[in-house]
Scaffold this motif. Structure first.
Motif, PDB file in Angstrom:
ATOM      1  N   ARG A 248       0.834  -1.203   0.000  1.00 22.39           N
ATOM      2  CA  ARG A 248       0.000   0.000   0.000  1.00 22.39           C
ATOM      3  C   ARG A 248       0.868   1.252   0.000  1.00 22.39           C
ATOM      4  NH1 ARG A 248      -3.591  -3.358   3.352  1.00 22.39           N
ATOM      5  NH2 ARG A 248      -2.624  -2.608   5.255  1.00 22.39           N
ATOM      6  N   TYR A 249       1.932   1.229   0.786  1.00 20.26           N
ATOM      7  CA  TYR A 249       2.892   2.344   0.742  1.00 20.26           C
ATOM      8  C   TYR A 249       3.416   2.530  -0.683  1.00 20.26           C
ATOM      9  CZ  TYR A 249       3.887   3.880   5.561  1.00 20.26           C
ATOM     10  OH  TYR A 249       3.832   4.459   6.801  1.00 20.26           O
ATOM     11  N   GLU A 250       3.859   1.418  -1.279  1.00 21.39           N
ATOM     12  CA  GLU A 250       4.459   1.484  -2.610  1.00 21.39           C
ATOM     13  C   GLU A 250       3.454   2.023  -3.636  1.00 21.39           C
ATOM     14  OE1 GLU A 250       5.804  -2.243  -4.321  1.00 21.39           O
ATOM     15  OE2 GLU A 250       6.048  -1.283  -6.271  1.00 21.39           O
ATOM     16  N   ALA A 251       2.226   1.529  -3.567  1.00 20.71           N
ATOM     17  CA  ALA A 251       1.208   1.954  -4.535  1.00 20.71           C
ATOM     18  C   ALA A 251       0.979   3.460  -4.429  1.00 20.71           C
ATOM     19  CB  ALA A 251      -0.091   1.190  -4.281  1.00 20.71           C
ATOM     20  N   GLY A 252       0.864   3.955  -3.191  1.00 24.43           N
ATOM     21  CA  GLY A 252       0.659   5.387  -3.003  1.00 24.43           C
ATOM     22  C   GLY A 252       1.839   6.188  -3.521  1.00 24.43           C
ATOM     23  N   TYR A 253       3.029   5.697  -3.226  1.00 23.17           N
ATOM     24  CA  TYR A 253       4.249   6.388  -3.625  1.00 23.17           C
ATOM     25  C   TYR A 253       4.320   6.522  -5.148  1.00 23.17           C
ATOM     26  CZ  TYR A 253       9.291   7.450  -3.472  1.00 23.17           C
ATOM     27  OH  TYR A 253      10.520   8.039  -3.583  1.00 23.17           O
ATOM     28  N   ARG A 254       4.040   5.427  -5.834  1.00 23.57           N
ATOM     29  CA  ARG A 254       4.060   5.448  -7.300  1.00 23.57           C
ATOM     30  C   ARG A 254       3.023   6.438  -7.836  1.00 23.57           C
ATOM     31  NH1 ARG A 254       6.648   1.477 -10.050  1.00 23.57           N
ATOM     32  NH2 ARG A 254       7.671  -0.132  -8.790  1.00 23.57           N
ATOM     33  N   PHE A 255       1.812   6.345  -7.262  1.00 21.07           N
ATOM     34  CA  PHE A 255       0.738   7.234  -7.711  1.00 21.07           C
ATOM     35  C   PHE A 255       1.126   8.691  -7.486  1.00 21.07           C
ATOM     36  CE2 PHE A 255      -2.970   9.829  -7.024  1.00 21.07           C
ATOM     37  CZ  PHE A 255      -3.823   9.451  -8.051  1.00 21.07           C
ATOM     38  N   GLY A 256       1.632   8.979  -6.283  1.00 22.43           N
ATOM     39  CA  GLY A 256       1.989  10.357  -5.932  1.00 22.43           C
ATOM     40  C   GLY A 256       3.052  10.913  -6.865  1.00 22.43           C
ATOM     41  N   ALA A 257       4.058  10.095  -7.167  1.00 22.03           N
ATOM     42  CA  ALA A 257       5.137  10.550  -8.043  1.00 22.03           C
ATOM     43  C   ALA A 257       4.596  10.899  -9.425  1.00 22.03           C
ATOM     44  CB  ALA A 257       6.217   9.481  -8.131  1.00 22.03           C
ATOM     45  N   HIS A 258       3.710  10.064  -9.949  1.00 28.02           N
ATOM     46  CA  HIS A 258       3.159  10.331 -11.280  1.00 28.02           C
ATOM     47  C   HIS A 258       2.220  11.532 -11.274  1.00 28.02           C
ATOM     48  CE1 HIS A 258       4.608   7.044 -13.934  1.00 28.02           C
ATOM     49  NE2 HIS A 258       5.006   6.596 -12.759  1.00 28.02           N
ATOM     50  N   TRP A 259       1.464  11.664 -10.190  1.00 25.86           N
ATOM     51  CA  TRP A 259       0.584  12.837 -10.068  1.00 25.86           C
ATOM     52  C   TRP A 259       1.431  14.106 -10.083  1.00 25.86           C
ATOM     53  CZ3 TRP A 259       0.192  17.002  -6.862  1.00 25.86           C
ATOM     54  CH2 TRP A 259      -0.992  17.752  -6.940  1.00 25.86           C
ATOM     55  N   ALA A 260       2.571  14.056  -9.365  1.00 26.45           N
ATOM     56  CA  ALA A 260       3.429  15.233  -9.257  1.00 26.45           C
ATOM     57  C   ALA A 260       3.980  15.644 -10.616  1.00 26.45           C
ATOM     58  CB  ALA A 260       4.580  14.942  -8.282  1.00 26.45           C
ATOM     59  N   VAL A 261       4.353  14.653 -11.431  1.00 26.22           N
ATOM     60  CA  VAL A 261       4.882  14.954 -12.766  1.00 26.22           C
ATOM     61  C   VAL A 261       3.815  15.673 -13.601  1.00 26.22           C
ATOM     62  CG1 VAL A 261       5.656  13.915 -14.927  1.00 26.22           C
ATOM     63  CG2 VAL A 261       6.577  13.099 -12.751  1.00 26.22           C
ATOM     64  N   ASP A 262       2.593  15.154 -13.558  1.00 29.34           N
ATOM     65  CA  ASP A 262       1.498  15.781 -14.309  1.00 29.34           C
ATOM     66  C   ASP A 262       1.234  17.201 -13.813  1.00 29.34           C
ATOM     67  OD1 ASP A 262       1.264  13.472 -15.717  1.00 29.34           O
ATOM     68  OD2 ASP A 262      -0.416  12.671 -14.546  1.00 29.34           O
ATOM     69  N   TRP A 263       1.230  17.341 -12.510  1.00 28.42           N
ATOM     70  CA  TRP A 263       0.967  18.656 -11.888  1.00 28.42           C
ATOM     71  C   TRP A 263       2.032  19.661 -12.328  1.00 28.42           C
ATOM     72  CZ3 TRP A 263       3.789  21.662  -8.366  1.00 28.42           C
ATOM     73  CH2 TRP A 263       3.078  22.708  -7.744  1.00 28.42           C
ATOM     74  N   TYR A 264       3.290  19.206 -12.321  1.00 30.22           N
ATOM     75  CA  TYR A 264       4.402  20.083 -12.704  1.00 30.22           C
ATOM     76  C   TYR A 264       4.254  20.524 -14.158  1.00 30.22           C
ATOM     77  CZ  TYR A 264       9.168  21.669 -13.610  1.00 30.22           C
ATOM     78  OH  TYR A 264      10.262  22.417 -13.960  1.00 30.22           O
ATOM     79  N   LYS A 265       3.918  19.592 -15.025  1.00 36.33           N
ATOM     80  CA  LYS A 265       3.749  19.910 -16.447  1.00 36.33           C
ATOM     81  C   LYS A 265       2.635  20.937 -16.628  1.00 36.33           C
ATOM     82  CE  LYS A 265       5.123  15.457 -18.403  1.00 36.33           C
ATOM     83  NZ  LYS A 265       4.538  14.200 -18.896  1.00 36.33           N
ATOM     84  N   LYS A 266       1.525  20.705 -15.917  1.00 37.24           N
ATOM     85  CA  LYS A 266       0.371  21.577 -16.066  1.00 37.24           C
ATOM     86  C   LYS A 266       0.693  22.992 -15.592  1.00 37.24           C
ATOM     87  CE  LYS A 266      -3.388  20.249 -13.953  1.00 37.24           C
ATOM     88  NZ  LYS A 266      -4.332  19.212 -13.536  1.00 37.24           N
ATOM     89  N   HIS A 267       1.451  23.095 -14.511  1.00 40.71           N
ATOM     90  CA  HIS A 267       1.685  24.401 -13.917  1.00 40.71           C
ATOM     91  C   HIS A 267       2.815  25.182 -14.544  1.00 40.71           C
ATOM     92  CE1 HIS A 267      -0.969  24.818 -10.334  1.00 40.71           C
ATOM     93  NE2 HIS A 267      -1.281  23.621 -10.784  1.00 40.71           N
ATOM     94  N   THR A 268       3.791  24.483 -15.111  1.00 41.31           N
ATOM     95  CA  THR A 268       4.945  25.194 -15.657  1.00 41.31           C
ATOM     96  C   THR A 268       5.003  25.112 -17.164  1.00 41.31           C
ATOM     97  OG1 THR A 268       6.339  23.247 -15.514  1.00 41.31           O
ATOM     98  CG2 THR A 268       6.305  24.709 -13.588  1.00 41.31           C
ATOM     99  N   GLY A 269       4.270  24.140 -17.723  1.00 46.53           N
ATOM    100  CA  GLY A 269       4.333  23.946 -19.159  1.00 46.53           C
ATOM    101  C   GLY A 269       5.621  23.268 -19.606  1.00 46.53           C
ATOM    102  N   LYS A 270       6.509  22.979 -18.625  1.00 46.29           N
ATOM    103  CA  LYS A 270       7.762  22.296 -18.984  1.00 46.29           C
ATOM    104  C   LYS A 270       7.559  20.791 -18.950  1.00 46.29           C
ATOM    105  CE  LYS A 270      10.403  25.787 -16.620  1.00 46.29           C
ATOM    106  NZ  LYS A 270      11.167  25.932 -15.398  1.00 46.29           N
TER     107      LYS A 270
END
Lengths: 338, 381
Positions: free
Chosen positions: B162-184
């Motif tokens: 469960r830790y691992e699943a959350g960690y993976r999800f969070g990391a991918h969410w963060a990448v999407d969030w970063y792209k959306k907010h910075t356009g990079k």
């Protein structure tokens, strides 16, 4: 009789040193020891648990003991025990009728132990490789092989932390509480070893080869055959230790860190030394070991941390093993002088 | 007169019996002293013992071979209001003991109650803490130009999954969030190593060093004592590069572990084992039938370590005699300085994610079985 007194004195000494350690850390040693024995022997259920815990140790103890009788220092029980356990468990993949299934598992596990001991014997007899070296190496091969099978091939898909459980057709029936009829496998083999070593010609050959290989050879005893036999019998016994741990004890599976097989093989060395490398002494040694293990938790309730319990128990075990260890060293020296 | 005496005797016996009732903790391995999971269970039990006027005792298994006999020994004594098994590895022995002793109440930290009326299951939404750590780790990795984030895990068991699943999800969410907010553009891989044990710091260190070489300089530890090696590896790699603050960063689990290597541990995925144990004792006193208590972000049972958590655990470490690297104040200020050192958008991302999670706008993946975690690994590589 002298041996018995020596061991008893060593036990007393070990207990006193252990008590001193506990006292030094401000714990009351006597109530702690009382808790230990109450936890192990306090009622029928506890006694059953203790005996059940001891049974595999009898078998790994026999492995080392029969080796010593043949003049060997066989520390391969750990690897053979692991393989026996995993082979017995794998037999659960077949579906066979009740009883027969258990028998087949025991035969296959025993064969695995014998096969694992064979290279040790061949290397020693044909190449002069010390059994100490070859068994240590084979122990590691067995360890990683077992770990691979347990984690990658036999794990329970719903339960990552252990393998599937042995089907009921393959389990030893329960006598009472934790004790199962694996009792017969363990005690039976111990009695067989006793009879074989002291009442059978081939057993006599093993003992003669161990006491003085040159004299044995000179009087026409096939020393090589005796060594081969001692190693193979040891392999069988150790493998059965693993098998009965899986087939005769809760949770009827192997945990993914192999922790429910633990150090049964290595503990067998201490068991054999405490039991003076005599099959019947091994029974007593194993029961003593089971007592320490089963009583530990109750000792913990007295406010003694697990690490200190293990130190105290280690001191007692080492102290009890010392007399026999010294005897073996003296024997070896004498043999080398000749 | 005789009747009166008898009545007094009965009352005395009844009260005596009641006063004798104790809380018993049974640890599956290592026991207290890990400054994490086990110690937190003990803290919760101590609080309950104090508040409800109960005595507390605990003991540790000498090996898994003794689980069932130990639990039987505890249950048959009748001395305990509740026996709380601490650790997932009791998954076979604890329900078996509960079945054999229906009159005894049991609690199971990290496991379900198996539908038994005399047992309370104490479960956590580990995904939540894992996801929060994943967001921070991935955004920090992006900020410092790393190709990956890592995790060093213990055994393949549901709480760790469960830790691992959350960690993976969070990391991918963060990448999407970063792209959306910075356009990079950004791309972060999640590398997870299972050491196979919870008590092998040396193995944890080797695993972490390999991850750092592979470019994952943000590593979550989800392996009990094993992941203490992750902190060593992060600090060593940092010092070798002449740094006083990471990256490389380790991330703790369960407890707030930042004080262990101040400056090189950015945060911890919290799991309030103490709250669960406290609730278990409360349940035992209530007389209600057993159920599964699931603690998550909503009950403050999971989370990302806060300033208050840091203070609590530094305090605990001092009390336990742990050798801190400086005074408590110095340690805490160094930990906070490490947090301030990383770019602000990391905390912005964490805040936004936490808000969405609390509002129920984010659904985290489940990982209770091998199949589920396999699917998660495929979806969030």
């Amino acid at each position: 009789m002298r041996a018995f007194l020596e061991t008893f004195a060593a036990l007393v000494l070990g207990i006193l040193i252990g008590a001193a350690i506990m006292a030094l850390w401000g714990r009351d040693p006597w109530t702690s020891y009382a808790a230990l024995f109450q936890g192990a022997w306090g009622n029928t259920r506890a006694l059953m648990s203790t005996v059940s815990r001891s049974l595999p140790l009898v078998l790994t103890g026999l492995t080392f003991a029969v080796g010593v009788r043949a003049g060997l220092f066989n520390i391969g029980a750990q690897g053979q025990m692991l393989l026996g356990a995993v082979v017995a468990l794998s037999t659960g993949l077949l579906s066979l009728p009740m009883g027969l299934h258990l028998l087949v598992a025991l035969v296959l596990a025993g064969l695995a132990g014998i096969i694992w001991a064979l290279p040790v014997a061949l290397l020693k007899l044909f190449r002069g490789v010390s059994e100490v070296i070859s068994t240590i190496m084979l122990n590691w091969v067995a360890h990683w092989l077992t770990l691979f099978l347990v984690v990658r091939k036999l794990s329970d898909p719903m339960r990552g932390e252990r393998t599937f459980q042995v089907p009921t057709t393959m389990r030893f029936p329960v006598i009472q509480g934790e004790l199962t009829w694996s009792l017969v496998a363990s005690l039976g083999l111990a009695l067989f070893f006793y009879w074989f070593l002291w009442h059978h010609a081939k057993g006599f050959e093993i003992r003669a080869a161990g006491l003085n290989p040159k004299a044995a050879k000179a009087s026409g005893i096939p020393v090589s055959r005796a060594i081969l036999l001692a190693l193979l019998l040891g392999g069988l016994s150790a493998a059965w230790a693993g098998a009965i741990q899986v087939l005769g004890r809760f949770p009827y599976a192997i945990t993914s860190d192999l922790a429910n097989l633990g150090n049964l093989g290595f503990d067998g060395i201490a068991v054999a030394l405490i039991g003076r490398n005599h099959p019947l002494g091994v029974l007593a040694g194993a029961f003593f070991f089971g007592t320490l293990a089963t009583g530990a938790a109750r000792m913990g309730l007295r406010g003694i941390p697990i690490d200190m319990i293990q130190i105290v128990q280690g001191v007692i075990v080492v102290s009890m093993a010392v007399p026999e260890a010294f005897r073996l060293i003296r024997l070896r020296r004498k043999r080398e002088e000749k | 007169m005789r009747k009166l005496l008898l009545a007094v005797l009965v009352v005395l016996l009844a009260f005596g019996g009641f006063a004798q009732k104790k809380i018993c903790l049974y640890f599956d391995q290592t026991g207290p002293g890990d400054l994490s999971f086990n110690d937190m269970a003990l803290i919760g039990a101590q609080r309950a013992a104090q508040e409800f006027g109960l005595e507390l005792v605990y003991t540790t298994a000498s090996s898994p071979m003794e689980f069932l006999s130990d639990l039987s020994m505890l249950a048959e004594s009748g001395e305990y209001l509740i026996i709380i098994g601490v650790g997932f590895l009791l998954s076979d022995a604890l329900p078996e003991a509960a079945r054999l002793h229906p009159e005894q109440k049991f609690g199971f930290v990290d496991g379900p109650n198996f539908g038994l009326p005399n047992m309370i299951g104490l479960l956590f939404r580990e995904q939540e803490g894992g996801a929060l750590a994943g967001v921070v780790a991935a955004l920090t990795a992006i900020a410092y130009g790393d190709p990956a984030v890592g995790a060093v895990a213990g055994m393949e068991i549901p709480p760790v999954w469960r830790y691992e699943a959350g960690y993976r999800f969070g990391a991918h969410w963060a990448v999407d969030w970063y792209k959306k907010h910075t356009g990079k553009d950004a791309d972060i891989k999640v590398l997870v190593t299972y050491v196979g044990r919870f008590d092998d710091p040396a193995g944890g260190k080797v695993a972490a060093e390999a991850l750092i070489r592979a470019g994952a300089r943000n590593i979550l530890g989800i392996a009990g004592a094993t992941h203490l090696g992750v902190f060593d590896a992060a600090e060593e790699a940092g010092r070798a590069a002449g740094l006083t603050y990471g990256p490389p960063f380790g991330y703790g689990a369960d407890a707030a572990q930042e004080y262990i290597k101040p400056g090189f541990i950015l945060g911890s995925a919290r799991k309030r084992v103490d709250v669960a144990v406290y609730e278990a004792v409360k349940w035992a006193l209530s007389g209600e039938p057993g159920f599964n208590l699931v603690l998550g972000l909503a009950q403050e049972g999971t989370g990302f370590s806060t300033y208050e958590d840091l203070v609590t655990f530094v305090d605990l470490a001092v009390k336990a005699g742990y050798p801190l690297a400086g005074t408590p104040e110095e340690v805490i200020s160094k930990i906070m300085a490490a947090r301030q050192n990383v770019p602000y958008f990391v905390w912005q991302g964490l805040g936004e994610f936490m808000g969405l999670l609390r509002a129920g706008a984010i659904t985290l993946p489940e990982a209770d079985t091998a199949e589920q975690i396999a699917k998660v690994r495929e979806m969030y590589p």
